[in-house]
Design a protein around this motif. Sequence first.
Motif, PDB file in Angstrom:
ATOM      1  N   TYR A  39       0.843  -1.205   0.000  1.00 16.05           N
ATOM      2  CA  TYR A  39       0.000   0.000   0.000  1.00 16.05           C
ATOM      3  C   TYR A  39       0.871   1.245   0.000  1.00 16.05           C
ATOM      4  O   TYR A  39       1.875   1.333   0.725  1.00 16.05           O
ATOM      5  CB  TYR A  39      -0.917   0.030   1.220  1.00 16.05           C
ATOM      6  CG  TYR A  39      -1.799   1.251   1.307  1.00 16.05           C
ATOM      7  CD1 TYR A  39      -2.789   1.478   0.362  1.00 16.05           C
ATOM      8  CD2 TYR A  39      -1.625   2.189   2.321  1.00 16.05           C
ATOM      9  CE1 TYR A  39      -3.608   2.610   0.428  1.00 16.05           C
ATOM     10  CE2 TYR A  39      -2.439   3.315   2.407  1.00 16.05           C
ATOM     11  CZ  TYR A  39      -3.423   3.519   1.454  1.00 16.05           C
ATOM     12  OH  TYR A  39      -4.224   4.639   1.526  1.00 16.05           O
ATOM     13  N   SER A  60       1.673  -0.040  -9.148  1.00 20.32           N
ATOM     14  CA  SER A  60       0.333  -0.458  -9.557  1.00 20.32           C
ATOM     15  C   SER A  60       0.389  -1.677 -10.459  1.00 20.32           C
ATOM     16  O   SER A  60      -0.431  -2.598 -10.340  1.00 20.32           O
ATOM     17  CB  SER A  60      -0.378   0.698 -10.271  1.00 20.32           C
ATOM     18  OG  SER A  60      -1.682   0.324 -10.651  1.00 20.32           O
ATOM     19  N   ARG A 110      -1.860  -1.311  -3.959  1.00 15.71           N
ATOM     20  CA  ARG A 110      -2.902  -0.289  -3.873  1.00 15.71           C
ATOM     21  C   ARG A 110      -2.250   1.070  -3.713  1.00 15.71           C
ATOM     22  O   ARG A 110      -1.424   1.259  -2.820  1.00 15.71           O
ATOM     23  CB  ARG A 110      -3.800  -0.554  -2.666  1.00 15.71           C
ATOM     24  CG  ARG A 110      -5.127  -1.160  -2.989  1.00 15.71           C
ATOM     25  CD  ARG A 110      -6.093  -1.185  -1.803  1.00 15.71           C
ATOM     26  NE  ARG A 110      -5.480  -1.356  -0.510  1.00 15.71           N
ATOM     27  CZ  ARG A 110      -5.634  -0.505   0.498  1.00 15.71           C
ATOM     28  NH1 ARG A 110      -6.352   0.592   0.354  1.00 15.71           N
ATOM     29  NH2 ARG A 110      -5.068  -0.752   1.668  1.00 15.71           N
ATOM     30  N   THR A 152      -4.746   0.002 -10.120  1.00 18.28           N
ATOM     31  CA  THR A 152      -4.960   0.075  -8.671  1.00 18.28           C
ATOM     32  C   THR A 152      -4.759   1.475  -8.117  1.00 18.28           C
ATOM     33  O   THR A 152      -4.753   1.667  -6.904  1.00 18.28           O
ATOM     34  CB  THR A 152      -3.995  -0.884  -7.945  1.00 18.28           C
ATOM     35  OG1 THR A 152      -2.650  -0.450  -8.175  1.00 18.28           O
ATOM     36  CG2 THR A 152      -4.156  -2.310  -8.439  1.00 18.28           C
TER      37      THR A 152
END
Length: 759
Positions: A599, A620, A625, A646
């Motif tokens: 993330y 991505s 994410r 994403t």
Amino acid sequence: MSDASAPAPRPAVRTPRPSAATGDVSISSSAPDATPELRPRAANGRFTRAGSYEDVAAPDLPVDRFLDREISWLQFNERVLQLAADESVPLLERARFLAIFTSNLDEFFMVRVAGLKRRIATGIAVRSPSGLEPREVLEQIARIAHDLTLMQTRIFDESVRPALAEEGINIVRWSEIEQAEQDRLGELFRDQIYPVLTPLAVDPAHPFPYISGLSLNLAVILINPKTGKEHFARIKMPPSLPRFLKVRRAQASVTSDLFEARFVPLEDVIAAHLHHLFPGMEVHEHYSFRVTRNEDLEVEEDDAENLLAALEKELTRRRFGPPVRLEVEEDLDDHVMELLSRELGISADEVYRLPAPLDLRGLNEIADLDRTDLHFPPFVARTNADLAPAESAKAANLIGRIARQDVLLQHPYDSFSTSVQAFIEQAAADPHVLAIKQTLYRTSGDSPIVDALIDAAEAGKQVLAVVEIKARFDEQANIEWARKLEHAGVHVVYGIVGLKTHCKLALVVRQEPDGVKRYCHVGTGNYNPKTARIYEDMGILTSDPEVGEDLTRLFNQLSGVAPRSKFKRLLVAPRHIRDGLVERVERQVERQQRTGDGYVAVKVNSLVDEGTIDALYRASQAGVRVDVWVRGICAIRPGVPGLSETIRVHSVLGRFLEHSRIFLFGTGADREAWIGSADLMHRNLDRRVEALVRIKEPRHIDQVFDLVERGMSGDYAHWSLDGDGRWTRVHQGADGAPLPDIQAALIAMHAKRRRKARR
């Protein structure tokens, strides 16, 4: 021609159209009905000496992966315009958004457009990363700016102005007011306006006058009744007078004067009395006009023995910069237009014909009316719960609080005056404090921060102020503050040659029983008590030895010679921020491959740095994410299959200006949170001294992650960016009900947190 060397496709531009329901306008930087063609380029990113971006080694990334930054900025200002059109926004705030739109566009032309024209004229302009040639960018800017300014005038004329009239606030023209009102304004003209006017005629003895940038002017055509000869004259609207003059009714009462007001544009009043200025002449025609000039500064620091003197000299030249835009009344006579264009050296595409009145910055005066029913609900910042005094009548000992724990601040929800300002003031008054070191980029005209530094110096403390005198449009004010500080005995330095000092840092050195201890503040916003009430920013107050050591080293870099300083809890530009952030993005790629929960989140004012964007694209592509919360310019294309599926991009505009810069990485126990002064732009990462600090305490990490999660949740009103460059306003839920405002929610949340702490 191969795909690798083919120019990128040129984005089309859609004309802004109002939404039937909300009056929203929309422009797009690419064709509205197709995902952009994405072709591989045989290279990876690097920056040339001329400042352009070249791809030199990334065959896996497409050629047209960047949106154009100038078009993206215009889309940001379009979002401001959408708030002005939104009838759910309090009426006087809508008027203020119209004024903000004008100010924003003025600065865009003075700096961005002027800079682009200068680079074209000198032959150093290069193709933008979006694939557009410089002249293509100018053409798109002109087309979109014309559309948006016309939309602004329609919103004013057809929506905001009538709504104001319904509330008893009338913006009227001279012909619309009663004779008694005209008589009262006539007295005002004779007593206060006429003495300060300077009409300038154009004839063989009087050359065409210099027209200063952003001044509002009247072009007057006069006829000599004896000879029949036509003459031209120019009258500048005095900036010392209000843009809109208030008209008092003959029978006004306290109640009517409070809830009813009539305003007439200043130029209307002057135009009605031109016979006083040109006795014996016939006033044939008169029109208002306004010029925008190049007002960006160029100071060659390497060649300037005294930067202060060089900058002051350049400031005197600023007002004589070449014109880049001419705004005129839409019914301006052709021969007057020809005269203005010829004398000002303006081309046809630089002329903006608009309905009068011009220069809607003056709506700020209307927006300041004391009508609480037409403003956002009252808001008073509260003292951060970790700094709140145990007894309300007694100020908290901030240094004692900071010695026990880090304090994470979010302004304006947390009061600036009872946190950062009080920290500096208490340090200045503390007899145990030995030294205070601080950066000053922008501050207010009556700055208590500057006053505290002066008090500290006069009390014998060692005080260092790193003043950035090249802060755009605040140069003169910062020069004055620098001199005031120097006269009080403060050590004033101007940072590193060739770099603006943009970091927001304060260091307090205190003698304590167990030795010297350092107390620090690292923030995302300026040390300006006024803007701290309307800018959303974050900061941390800490006594962590690592941060203290880092700030000591950084201040030594800024004031002396320490080129190879290393830092423990800071990332510092221009050497480390881009590489440090990209490295952390790459770690999330590795995490995604191991655990599937990588993330990255970024909250910035602007995102245009190609190297960082490419890192986000690769993340991505690996499945990480990626959340981007951006206020203004954004060059990344989200949601493109195979490139950025994403990546999500949101934007929030509201009563506060979103200004904090936040960088988040990871999930669970391995999360990292950084805050600081740097946007993801070339100037921030390559040509400024910037600083990011890592948040350490778990509860503060939770707080920052929660903030970004709220902003990206879709549960609050926002704008969402598509891969084709279109911004879509999302302010209604699936059921059609209005989505709540995140800033209003944060006001309530911070108030609740403060009440809970008091219990």
